[in-house]
Design a protein around this motif. Structure first.
Motif, PDB file in Angstrom:
ATOM      1  N   UNK A   1     -19.124 -10.809  -5.640  1.00  0.00           N
ATOM      2  CA  UNK A   1     -18.295  -9.604  -5.784  1.00  0.00           C
ATOM      3  C   UNK A   1     -18.072  -8.803  -4.498  1.00  0.00           C
ATOM      4  N   UNK A   2     -17.426  -9.426  -3.498  1.00  0.00           N
ATOM      5  CA  UNK A   2     -17.143  -8.661  -2.269  1.00  0.00           C
ATOM      6  C   UNK A   2     -15.993  -7.670  -2.498  1.00  0.00           C
ATOM      7  N   UNK A   3     -16.344  -6.420  -2.682  1.00  0.00           N
ATOM      8  CA  UNK A   3     -15.329  -5.370  -2.900  1.00  0.00           C
ATOM      9  C   UNK A   3     -14.382  -5.286  -1.725  1.00  0.00           C
ATOM     10  N   UNK A   4     -14.959  -5.471  -0.539  1.00  0.00           N
ATOM     11  CA  UNK A   4     -14.193  -5.406   0.705  1.00  0.00           C
ATOM     12  C   UNK A   4     -14.844  -6.377   1.680  1.00  0.00           C
ATOM     13  N   UNK A   5     -14.045  -6.835   2.652  1.00  0.00           N
ATOM     14  CA  UNK A   5     -14.540  -7.874   3.561  1.00  0.00           C
ATOM     15  C   UNK A   5     -15.388  -7.305   4.708  1.00  0.00           C
ATOM     16  N   UNK A   6     -15.009  -6.129   5.219  1.00  0.00           N
ATOM     17  CA  UNK A   6     -15.620  -5.631   6.465  1.00  0.00           C
ATOM     18  C   UNK A   6     -17.155  -5.577   6.460  1.00  0.00           C
ATOM     19  N   UNK A   7     -17.797  -4.926   5.481  1.00  0.00           N
ATOM     20  CA  UNK A   7     -19.268  -4.877   5.539  1.00  0.00           C
ATOM     21  C   UNK A   7     -19.922  -6.245   5.357  1.00  0.00           C
ATOM     22  N   UNK A   8     -19.246  -7.131   4.643  1.00  0.00           N
ATOM     23  CA  UNK A   8     -19.778  -8.490   4.436  1.00  0.00           C
ATOM     24  C   UNK A   8     -19.721  -9.264   5.758  1.00  0.00           C
ATOM     25  N   UNK A   9     -18.576  -9.168   6.445  1.00  0.00           N
ATOM     26  CA  UNK A   9     -18.419  -9.842   7.737  1.00  0.00           C
ATOM     27  C   UNK A   9     -19.439  -9.296   8.739  1.00  0.00           C
ATOM     28  N   UNK A  10     -19.607  -7.968   8.742  1.00  0.00           N
ATOM     29  CA  UNK A  10     -20.556  -7.355   9.686  1.00  0.00           C
ATOM     30  C   UNK A  10     -21.960  -7.911   9.470  1.00  0.00           C
ATOM     31  N   UNK A  11     -22.360  -8.061   8.216  1.00  0.00           N
ATOM     32  CA  UNK A  11     -23.700  -8.584   7.926  1.00  0.00           C
ATOM     33  C   UNK A  11     -23.814 -10.057   8.352  1.00  0.00           C
ATOM     34  N   UNK A  12     -22.800 -10.843   7.999  1.00  0.00           N
ATOM     35  CA  UNK A  12     -22.846 -12.274   8.322  1.00  0.00           C
ATOM     36  C   UNK A  12     -22.907 -12.488   9.838  1.00  0.00           C
ATOM     37  N   UNK A  13     -22.133 -11.665  10.569  1.00  0.00           N
ATOM     38  CA  UNK A  13     -22.127 -11.773  12.041  1.00  0.00           C
ATOM     39  C   UNK A  13     -23.500 -11.438  12.606  1.00  0.00           C
ATOM     40  N   UNK A  14     -24.057 -10.344  12.094  1.00  0.00           N
ATOM     41  CA  UNK A  14     -25.358  -9.886  12.580  1.00  0.00           C
ATOM     42  C   UNK A  14     -26.433 -10.960  12.377  1.00  0.00           C
ATOM     43  N   UNK A  15     -26.349 -11.653  11.263  1.00  0.00           N
ATOM     44  CA  UNK A  15     -27.363 -12.677  10.934  1.00  0.00           C
ATOM     45  C   UNK A  15     -26.934 -14.076  11.378  1.00  0.00           C
ATOM     46  N   UNK A  16     -25.769 -14.124  12.005  1.00  0.00           N
ATOM     47  CA  UNK A  16     -25.242 -15.408  12.469  1.00  0.00           C
ATOM     48  C   UNK A  16     -25.117 -16.436  11.334  1.00  0.00           C
TER      49      UNK A  16
END
Ligand SMILES: [Fe+2]
Length: 253
Positions: free
Chosen positions: A29-44
């Motif tokens: 349930x990704x309401x929006x992409x931005x916070x999900x992308x930020x987390x994925x980037x941070x954790x590579x």
């Protein structure tokens, strides 16, 4: 299995599921992409799957952007495929599906919407309940009937008691006010509320809850409780009648 809540919009949670063994990563349930992308980037991390419990915008809003960016596959309910943007894998009620080294099962739970599903990882005892079961509450009935919602909640109620409940919103504190207003002698509820207040004052999520906690404290699971029935002056009413009354009262709480 690692599950990380990602706060989205005002009070939504998307959940990252990270399978450390197969390196498969999903988001529920990704309401929006931005916070999900930020987390994925941070954790590579790369994203393989997007899982939607239902079609509401605050659960699918990030679908297409995430799909495009990661070439991820979108998983949803077969009967709602016209309303799930970008759906690739359409699953049916009771269907089991491999997610990396895990297996999830689809539990059809209509009421909030007519295409709502729960993603249930039986071995890990994890359930993503979207907007059907919240901690200390349940979703509004937008498309289904009271009977459908009641029966959907009972499907979840019958899972093992140590199932962890990951729901779609951080509504717990507000929900607790409704529960305590009609179930003021419930000691488990009082103690859970203390725990909730402590978590929220430290800006921590109240998820996951456990099914055991919900059965003992969530008033929508307590439609047969004498104390609750007495508060509602419904001692001689059936559980579904009590549920209908509770849902109506909560809508105007
Ligand atoms: Fe919803």
């Amino acid at each position: 299995m690692q599950i990380i809540p990602i706060p989205c919009l005002t009070d939504n949670y998307a959940y990252i599921i990270n399978d450390n063994i197969s390196k498969i990563v999903g988001v529920v349930d990704p309401s929006e992409a931005t916070p999900v992308i930020a987390f994925l980037k941070k954790k590579n991390l790369q994203l393989n799957y997007i899982l939607n419990t239902h079609h509401h915008f605050d659960h699918i809003g990030g679908n297409l952007e995430l799909k495009k960016m990661y070439n991820a596959k979108i998983v949803g309910f077969e009967k709602d495929k016209k309303r799930i943007p970008g759906i690739d894998i359409a699953l049916t009620d009771n269907e089991c599906w491999k997610f990396g080294s895990f297996e999830l099962k689809i539990i059809y739970i209509p009421g909030h919407t007519l295409g709502h599903i729960c993603f249930y990882f039986e071995n890990e005892k994890v359930a993503f309940t979207g907007d059907t079961l919240f901690s200390l509450g349940c979703g509004r009935i937008f498309e289904g009937t009271y009977e459908q919602m009641f029966s959907s909640l009972n499907k979840i109620k019958n899972l093992p008691k140590d199932t962890k409940i990951y729901c779609g919103h951080e509504y717990t504190e507000k929900n607790s006010e409704f529960c305590i207003s009609l179930d003021s002698r419930n000691k488990k509820l009082i103690s859970k509320i203390n725990d909730i207040k402590l978590k929220r004052s430290n800006n921590l999520p109240t998820v996951p809850s456990s099914l055991k906690d919900e059965i003992e404290c969530n008033i929508f699971f307590r439609c047969e409780d004498e104390q609750v029935k007495s508060s509602l002056k419904m001692k001689n009413n059936t559980p579904i009648e009590v549920f209908m009354k509770l849902r109506d009262l909560k809508d105007n709480f």
